[in-house]
Design a protein around this motif. Structure first.
Motif, PDB file in Angstrom:
ATOM      1  N   GLU A  52      57.591 102.795  70.402  1.00 13.17           N
ATOM      2  CA  GLU A  52      58.455 101.615  70.298  1.00 13.17           C
ATOM      3  C   GLU A  52      58.966 101.162  71.661  1.00 13.17           C
ATOM      4  OE1 GLU A  52      61.595 102.393  67.505  1.00 13.17           O
ATOM      5  OE2 GLU A  52      60.328 101.764  65.832  1.00 13.17           O
ATOM      6  N   LYS A  53      58.586 101.897  72.719  1.00 20.75           N
ATOM      7  CA  LYS A  53      58.991 101.582  74.095  1.00 20.75           C
ATOM      8  C   LYS A  53      60.510 101.558  74.243  1.00 20.75           C
ATOM      9  CE  LYS A  53      54.789  98.851  74.872  1.00 20.75           C
ATOM     10  NZ  LYS A  53      53.956  99.717  74.189  1.00 20.75           N
ATOM     11  N   ASN A  54      61.155 102.609  73.716  1.00 19.44           N
ATOM     12  CA  ASN A  54      62.611 102.674  73.723  1.00 19.44           C
ATOM     13  C   ASN A  54      63.105 104.010  74.276  1.00 19.44           C
ATOM     14  OD1 ASN A  54      65.235 101.867  73.230  1.00 19.44           O
ATOM     15  ND2 ASN A  54      65.216 102.549  71.118  1.00 19.44           N
ATOM     16  N   LEU A  55      62.433 104.568  75.273  1.00 17.20           N
ATOM     17  CA  LEU A  55      62.799 105.887  75.802  1.00 17.20           C
ATOM     18  C   LEU A  55      64.160 105.904  76.501  1.00 17.20           C
ATOM     19  CD1 LEU A  55      59.329 107.081  77.109  1.00 17.20           C
ATOM     20  CD2 LEU A  55      60.542 107.861  75.073  1.00 17.20           C
ATOM     21  N   ASP A  56      64.663 104.736  76.895  1.00 13.66           N
ATOM     22  CA  ASP A  56      65.978 104.684  77.530  1.00 13.66           C
ATOM     23  C   ASP A  56      67.088 105.174  76.611  1.00 13.66           C
ATOM     24  OD1 ASP A  56      64.804 103.672  79.804  1.00 13.66           O
ATOM     25  OD2 ASP A  56      65.279 101.591  79.330  1.00 13.66           O
ATOM     26  N   LYS A  57      66.832 105.215  75.328  1.00  5.61           N
ATOM     27  CA  LYS A  57      67.869 105.650  74.385  1.00  5.61           C
ATOM     28  C   LYS A  57      68.245 107.114  74.590  1.00  5.61           C
ATOM     29  CE  LYS A  57      65.932 107.380  70.097  1.00  5.61           C
ATOM     30  NZ  LYS A  57      65.796 107.116  68.685  1.00  5.61           N
ATOM     31  N   TYR A  58      67.447 107.865  75.326  1.00  6.29           N
ATOM     32  CA  TYR A  58      67.722 109.283  75.525  1.00  6.29           C
ATOM     33  C   TYR A  58      68.648 109.578  76.699  1.00  6.29           C
ATOM     34  CZ  TYR A  58      64.023 110.121  72.153  1.00  6.29           C
ATOM     35  OH  TYR A  58      63.262 110.145  71.021  1.00  6.29           O
ATOM     36  N   VAL A  59      69.068 108.553  77.423  1.00  3.68           N
ATOM     37  CA  VAL A  59      69.946 108.752  78.580  1.00  3.68           C
ATOM     38  C   VAL A  59      71.220 109.488  78.179  1.00  3.68           C
ATOM     39  CG1 VAL A  59      71.339 107.561  80.317  1.00  3.68           C
ATOM     40  CG2 VAL A  59      69.022 106.803  79.848  1.00  3.68           C
ATOM     41  N   HIS A  60      71.735 109.224  76.994  1.00  2.00           N
ATOM     42  CA  HIS A  60      72.982 109.870  76.571  1.00  2.00           C
ATOM     43  C   HIS A  60      72.823 111.381  76.373  1.00  2.00           C
ATOM     44  CE1 HIS A  60      71.110 109.526  72.600  1.00  2.00           C
ATOM     45  NE2 HIS A  60      71.969 110.443  72.197  1.00  2.00           N
ATOM     46  N   LEU A  61      71.606 111.856  76.156  1.00  6.64           N
ATOM     47  CA  LEU A  61      71.386 113.290  75.970  1.00  6.64           C
ATOM     48  C   LEU A  61      71.331 114.051  77.286  1.00  6.64           C
ATOM     49  CD1 LEU A  61      68.637 113.320  73.196  1.00  6.64           C
ATOM     50  CD2 LEU A  61      71.050 113.872  72.959  1.00  6.64           C
ATOM     51  N   ASP A  62      70.822 113.372  78.315  1.00  3.25           N
ATOM     52  CA  ASP A  62      70.650 114.043  79.599  1.00  3.25           C
ATOM     53  C   ASP A  62      70.596 112.983  80.690  1.00  3.25           C
ATOM     54  OD1 ASP A  62      69.749 116.569  81.167  1.00  3.25           O
ATOM     55  OD2 ASP A  62      68.297 115.018  81.692  1.00  3.25           O
ATOM     56  N   ASP A  63      71.532 113.044  81.608  1.00  4.45           N
ATOM     57  CA  ASP A  63      71.553 112.029  82.658  1.00  4.45           C
ATOM     58  C   ASP A  63      70.995 112.534  83.987  1.00  4.45           C
ATOM     59  OD1 ASP A  63      73.596 113.695  83.416  1.00  4.45           O
ATOM     60  OD2 ASP A  63      75.131 112.130  83.506  1.00  4.45           O
TER      61      ASP A  63
END
Length: 72
Positions: A33-44
């Motif tokens: 879905e080209k939405n990998l930025d959603k994982y920033v909250h898990l690990d910065d």
């Protein structure tokens, strides 16, 4: 049989997400879905937009590599 290859940095980012509880199936869905930025909250500690750039146009390669990893 060829072995799919991804960069070590991409592998670090993916494995970090898996260690934070992201399921492989969920990652693959999010990747497609080209939405990998959603994982920033898990690990910065990583810039997941770089991973998105790496994946772009090579989704099947990454999917195959991730499936191979899960077999190890």
């Amino acid at each position: 049989m060829t072995i799919p290859t991804i960069t070590l940095m991409d592998a670090y980012m993916i494995e970090t997400l898996f260690s934070k509880g992201v399921k492989k199936e969920d990652f693959l869905h999010t990747m497609n879905e080209k939405n990998l930025d959603k994982y920033v909250h898990l690990d910065d500690s990583f810039d997941y937009s770089e991973l998105s750039t790496s994946v772009q146009g090579k989704e099947s390669l990454f999917e195959e590599a991730i499936k191979k990893i899960s077999m190890l």
